[in-house]
Design an enzyme around this catalytic site. Sequence first.
Site, PDB file in Angstrom:
ATOM      1  N   SER A 194      37.920  39.974  44.456  1.00  0.00           N
ATOM      2  CA  SER A 194      37.350  40.771  43.380  1.00  0.00           C
ATOM      3  C   SER A 194      35.826  40.770  43.381  1.00  0.00           C
ATOM      4  O   SER A 194      35.211  41.361  44.262  1.00  0.00           O
ATOM      5  CB  SER A 194      37.905  40.286  42.039  1.00  0.00           C
ATOM      6  OG  SER A 194      37.751  41.257  41.054  1.00  0.00           O
ATOM      7  N   LYS A 226      41.388  42.392  46.528  1.00  0.00           N
ATOM      8  CA  LYS A 226      41.702  42.719  45.130  1.00  0.00           C
ATOM      9  C   LYS A 226      40.772  43.845  44.719  1.00  0.00           C
ATOM     10  O   LYS A 226      39.617  43.645  44.409  1.00  0.00           O
ATOM     11  CB  LYS A 226      41.497  41.483  44.247  1.00  0.00           C
ATOM     12  CG  LYS A 226      41.469  41.764  42.741  1.00  0.00           C
ATOM     13  CD  LYS A 226      42.808  42.232  42.219  1.00  0.00           C
ATOM     14  CE  LYS A 226      42.834  42.242  40.704  1.00  0.00           C
ATOM     15  NZ  LYS A 226      41.911  43.188  40.069  1.00  0.00           N
ATOM     16  N   GLN A 251      41.466  46.620  35.701  1.00  0.00           N
ATOM     17  CA  GLN A 251      42.357  46.574  34.554  1.00  0.00           C
ATOM     18  C   GLN A 251      41.598  46.788  33.245  1.00  0.00           C
ATOM     19  O   GLN A 251      40.427  46.454  33.148  1.00  0.00           O
ATOM     20  CB  GLN A 251      43.098  45.229  34.481  1.00  0.00           C
ATOM     21  CG  GLN A 251      44.193  45.050  35.508  1.00  0.00           C
ATOM     22  CD  GLN A 251      43.667  44.802  36.902  1.00  0.00           C
ATOM     23  OE1 GLN A 251      42.714  44.061  37.108  1.00  0.00           O
ATOM     24  NE2 GLN A 251      44.278  45.452  37.887  1.00  0.00           N
TER      25      GLN A 251
END
Length: 484
Positions: free
Chosen positions: A309, A334, A338
């Site tokens: 991420s 990743k 969200q």
Amino acid sequence: MFWKGRNLYIFVAFMLLAMFASSVLTLTIVGPFSFAEQGKSVSGGKAEQSGFTAQELKKLSTTYELIKTQYLHEVDKTKVIDGAIHGMLGSLNDPYTTYMDQKEAQQFNDMLNSTFQGIGAEVSLEDGRVKVVSPIKGSPAEKAGIRTNDIIMSVNGEKLDGLTLSEAVMKIRGTKGSQAKLQIMRAGAEPIEIVVVRDDIPIETVHSEMMDGQVGKLDVREFVQNTAKTFKEHLKALEDQGMKALVIDVRNDPGGMLNAVVDMLDPFVASGKTVVQVEDRNGQREKTVSKGSSKPYPIAVLINNGSASASEIMAGALKESAGATLVGEKTYGKGTVQVTYQHELGDGSNIKMTVMKWLTPNGNWVNEKGIEPDLTVDQPSYFKASPMSKKTTLKTDTLGDDVRNLQMMLEGLGYKPGRIDGYFSEATAQAVKSFQGQHGLPANGDVDVATANKIEEAITKEIRDPKNDLQLKAAVEAMKKAVK
């Protein structure tokens, strides 16, 4: 990564296995992104009212009434409703889309300004199994030998199959000093048991030191609120010492706040250059650009398959917009975003849902692919050795994964087991005897619990010794050459 409410927040799917389920760290995007109004969906560029048809509402209501009036046992209405939400989100088959009840949501909110206790690892739920994305650097999980892609099958004898991610994490979390006996399934090996002693999760997110040749090293463990400020302080200190090149280490860093990583990238990426992009379901993109400058010295970024991420955002931005060299192994991959919805539910519970993806400055989507290093460097084989199960005493003619891991450790410690194929040979026994004799143990060549613990303790010390870190060595050497 994800947003919270209507403010633009990207979070890394950061499951700390520590205090709560669905724990994630905010990643704030600089500048707003356009969305349809809350309560409406977007289809073909037009906003249209969302919701259930009368028939769909009747179907849901009838199902609940049948459960309430006909099911063998009385039911808790809240549990039934929560179960329905879990079911809807589960149907998306997205490991980062989850539901938090009131208690879990409160723990999530408290996390943003709290310290943590637990084992310290990011996990996701994939195919109904709890999968480790990355152990946090310096955490009990990392020290105990938990690895990226490990599957946690049970904790203290309680199986995790069939549980939601929140429920599974609640089984694993616990207070400082307590033990979590985890049954771990690892690719290509029999299930093993790893005992992790829960502790405070490290909150110091940046460490620095000057390496050989005036090459500075900044170790970033995660991206949280104060990381950018601390990072800049460490960076200035290194520069004041006459640093000629820099290595930024984001190995096993599961990510964190996007506003932190953007702030940390500003000094390295020239003003106006792209740092990261986000893209919604309709293909609309929003770019975050640097407001900083650039540095006159070369930069390397250390990465591995536990870099996820925000770590990948940093690696991608430094490579594509600042010419940095990536060293190590391919990253985790990743690349989704969200959003958290708490106020919308109205009762303190929370839904975290994947709504977007992020891309590197050049528009590359790394999800499930990761970022490849410019210079691939593998660590010594004993870095990948698993803890021994210690279920039985290992001795001559024993076969299995425990023996193979034993042999890898012995070789890493400078002994000569003769082979590394899982067969306990006479040469392996002699290597064990040599180790035992040098460590005050009965030199019988058998590996009981005491000998196994001593070998694991010794190999852990070797792994933590920087002189054995081949990836770090390669990065430093590459930077020294770049300076010349």
